[in-house]
Design an enzyme around this catalytic site. Structure first.
Site, PDB file in Angstrom:
ATOM      1  N   SER A 100       0.924  -1.300  -0.066  1.00 44.55           N
ATOM      2  CA  SER A 100       0.017   0.076   0.003  1.00 44.55           C
ATOM      3  C   SER A 100       0.754   1.303  -0.152  1.00 44.55           C
ATOM      4  CB  SER A 100      -0.819  -0.056   1.357  1.00 44.55           C
ATOM      5  OG  SER A 100      -1.607   1.088   1.463  1.00 44.55           O
ATOM      6  N   TYR A 118      -1.736  -1.096  10.593  1.00 44.31           N
ATOM      7  CA  TYR A 118      -1.732  -1.532   9.195  1.00 44.31           C
ATOM      8  C   TYR A 118      -0.518  -1.222   8.486  1.00 44.31           C
ATOM      9  CZ  TYR A 118      -3.546  -1.522   4.510  1.00 44.31           C
ATOM     10  OH  TYR A 118      -3.758  -1.570   2.983  1.00 44.31           O
TER      11      TYR A 118
HETATM   12  N1  LIG Z   1      -8.786  -0.639  -0.851  1.00 41.07           N
HETATM   13  C1  LIG Z   1      -7.688   0.271  -0.666  1.00 41.07           C
HETATM   14  O1  LIG Z   1      -7.815   1.287  -0.922  1.00 41.07           O
HETATM   15  C2  LIG Z   1      -6.330  -0.326  -0.544  1.00 41.07           C
HETATM   16  C3  LIG Z   1      -5.315   0.420  -0.454  1.00 41.07           C
HETATM   17  C4  LIG Z   1      -4.014  -0.203  -0.313  1.00 41.07           C
HETATM   18  C5  LIG Z   1      -3.853  -1.554  -0.162  1.00 41.07           C
HETATM   19  N2  LIG Z   1      -4.880  -2.139  -0.178  1.00 41.07           N
HETATM   20  C6  LIG Z   1      -4.615  -3.709  -0.182  1.00 41.07           C
HETATM   21  O2  LIG Z   1      -5.237  -4.271  -1.197  1.00 41.07           O
HETATM   22  C7  LIG Z   1      -5.733  -5.692  -0.566  1.00 41.07           C
HETATM   23  C8  LIG Z   1      -6.977  -6.011  -1.020  1.00 41.07           C
HETATM   24  O3  LIG Z   1      -8.046  -4.945  -0.278  1.00 41.07           O
HETATM   25  P1  LIG Z   1      -9.323  -4.804  -0.537  1.00 41.07           P
HETATM   26  O4  LIG Z   1      -9.253  -3.121  -0.440  1.00 41.07           O
HETATM   27  O5  LIG Z   1      -9.595  -5.362  -1.873  1.00 41.07           O
HETATM   28  O6  LIG Z   1      -9.999  -4.953   0.662  1.00 41.07           O
HETATM   29  P2  LIG Z   1     -11.207  -6.166   0.919  1.00 41.07           P
HETATM   30  O7  LIG Z   1     -12.148  -6.050  -0.108  1.00 41.07           O
HETATM   31  O8  LIG Z   1     -11.415  -6.248   2.091  1.00 41.07           O
HETATM   32  O9  LIG Z   1     -10.415  -7.715   0.413  1.00 41.07           O
HETATM   33  C9  LIG Z   1      -9.241  -8.347   1.328  1.00 41.07           C
HETATM   34  C10 LIG Z   1      -9.385  -9.929   0.699  1.00 41.07           C
HETATM   35  O10 LIG Z   1      -8.726 -10.369   1.717  1.00 41.07           O
HETATM   36  C11 LIG Z   1      -9.203 -11.533   2.154  1.00 41.07           C
HETATM   37  N3  LIG Z   1      -8.819 -12.138   3.330  1.00 41.07           N
HETATM   38  C12 LIG Z   1      -8.670 -11.341   4.664  1.00 41.07           C
HETATM   39  N4  LIG Z   1      -8.308 -12.092   5.681  1.00 41.07           N
HETATM   40  C13 LIG Z   1      -7.928 -13.362   4.921  1.00 41.07           C
HETATM   41  C14 LIG Z   1      -7.331 -14.538   5.453  1.00 41.07           C
HETATM   42  N5  LIG Z   1      -6.923 -14.695   6.690  1.00 41.07           N
HETATM   43  N6  LIG Z   1      -7.052 -15.509   4.559  1.00 41.07           N
HETATM   44  C15 LIG Z   1      -7.409 -15.254   3.343  1.00 41.07           C
HETATM   45  N7  LIG Z   1      -8.199 -13.987   2.625  1.00 41.07           N
HETATM   46  C16 LIG Z   1      -8.106 -13.345   3.731  1.00 41.07           C
HETATM   47  C17 LIG Z   1     -10.631 -11.286   2.067  1.00 41.07           C
HETATM   48  O11 LIG Z   1     -11.539 -12.363   1.819  1.00 41.07           O
HETATM   49  P3  LIG Z   1     -12.267 -13.166   3.260  1.00 41.07           P
HETATM   50  O12 LIG Z   1     -12.569 -12.406   4.411  1.00 41.07           O
HETATM   51  O13 LIG Z   1     -13.276 -14.126   2.202  1.00 41.07           O
HETATM   52  O14 LIG Z   1     -11.302 -14.288   3.628  1.00 41.07           O
HETATM   53  C18 LIG Z   1     -10.565 -10.480   0.998  1.00 41.07           C
HETATM   54  O15 LIG Z   1     -10.824 -11.159  -0.217  1.00 41.07           O
HETATM   55  C19 LIG Z   1      -5.156  -5.841   0.956  1.00 41.07           C
HETATM   56  O16 LIG Z   1      -4.083  -6.263   1.003  1.00 41.07           O
HETATM   57  C20 LIG Z   1      -5.292  -4.312   1.447  1.00 41.07           C
HETATM   58  O17 LIG Z   1      -4.184  -4.080   2.279  1.00 41.07           O
HETATM   59  C21 LIG Z   1      -6.081  -1.678  -0.576  1.00 41.07           C
END
Ligand SMILES: NC(=O)c1ccc[n+]([C@@H]2O[C@H](COP(=O)([O-])OP(=O)(O)OC[C@H]3O[C@@H](n4cnc5c(N)ncnc54)[C@H](OP(=O)(O)O)[C@@H]3O)[C@@H](O)[C@H]2O)c1
Length: 251
Positions: A137, A150
């Site tokens: 991120s 985080y």
């Molecule tokens: N959205 C943003 O603005 C943003 C910015 C920078 C970085 N990111 C990063 O991008 C990635 C995806 O985030 P997102 O924004 O798309 O959020 P999200 O929709 O909450 O997706 C998170 C994903 O991780 C899975 N997950 C969480 N804990 C897990 C575990 N213990 N084992 C297996 N799967 C797990 C969740 O699925 P289940 O709950 O089904 O397990 C879900 O598929 C993350 O690493 C996040 O930190 C996001």
């Protein structure tokens, strides 16, 4: 654009960025093994596109991750690209400063990626090819208020990519680090503040796929936010903290 992969494995593929990358790749004919804990969500997506192959797991379970990767290769052949995207986020104030709040984020965000790397490296090293990417991120560039549990996990993931890239490149393996800014997903839906340069998940996935196809080391977006943060990183600390207090804490 012609995509260079036949088989891709994505963790964190039930919602948000991982789910959208899986969807866009599958629509272009790539077979995508999708992992996350919510098996029902993965199976529902697979019904809509048979190129999506659900492999539910918890990334904190190292042996489940190893077994799942072995199963994917047994059932579908050699994996060309792995995207470790599973992640979790909860804002943390000083009132919530408890070890548990840090342990769970560290287990999923950092050790979850280590578990994936440990599972795939023997296969990638044996074939002397493959592409490994993980999602950190822009919050890993600099420390920001509310991100104490985080941000350090994402800084560690960026540093991990820098540590591993040279050794992996020598072995014929490509490394990419994906650094999104704010993207509209369930993860950011909990933020109560105005998120600067907020992006749609479709565009975030599109830019990720293009960057991966070009084998870029860092894939970061949106570029304006990325460059503001990279410049802030260069400021002397008194100036940096002054700006954070004025514009983020607003006190
Ligand atoms: N959205 C943003 O603005 C943003 C910015 C920078 C970085 N990111 C990063 O991008 C990635 C995806 O985030 P997102 O924004 O798309 O959020 P999200 O929709 O909450 O997706 C998170 C994903 O991780 C899975 N997950 C969480 N804990 C897990 C575990 N213990 N084992 C297996 N799967 C797990 C969740 O699925 P289940 O709950 O089904 O397990 C879900 O598929 C993350 O690493 C996040 O930190 C996001």
């Amino acid at each position: 654009m012609a995509l260079p992969w036949r088989l891709v494995w994505i963790t964190g593929a039930s919602t948000g960025i991982g789910a959208e990358i899986a969807k866009q790749l599958a629509e272009q004919g790539v077979v995508v093994a999708t992992s996350a804990r919510k098996a029902d969500v993965l199976q529902a997506s697979a019904k809509l596109n048979p190129h999506l192959k659900p492999y539910p797991l918890d990334v904190t379970d190292a042996s489940a991750v190893t077994q799942t990767f072995a199963r994917i290769e047994r059932e579908h052949g050699s994996v060309d690209l792995v995207i470790a995207g599973a992640g979790t986020y909860a804002p943390l104030s000083l009132d919530q400063f408890k070890p548990e709040a840090f342990q769970s984020t560290y287990q999923v965000n950092y050790l979850g990626v280590i578990n994936v790397l440990a599972a795939i490296l023997p296969s990638f090293r044996a074939k002397k090819s493959g592409h490994i990417a993980w999602i950190a991120s822009v919050a890993g560039y600099i420390g920001l208020p509310q991100a104490a549990s985080y941000g350090p996990t994402k800084a560690a993931l960026i540093n991990l990519a820098e540590c591993l890239q040279p050794d992996l490149a020598v072995e014929g393996i490509t490394t990419s680090i994906i650094n999104p800014g704010f993207v509209k997903t369930p993860l950011t839906a909990q933020n109560e503040f105005d998120m600067p340069f907020l992006m749609d998940v479709e565009e975030a996935a599109r830019q990720t796929i293009i960057g991966l196809a070009k084998k870029k080391f860092e894939i970061a977006y949106p570029w304006k936010f990325v460059w503001i943060l990279k410049c802030l990183q260069l400021l002397p600390y008194p100036w940096f903290f002054g700006l954070v207090r004025k514009f983020v804490l607003k006190r």
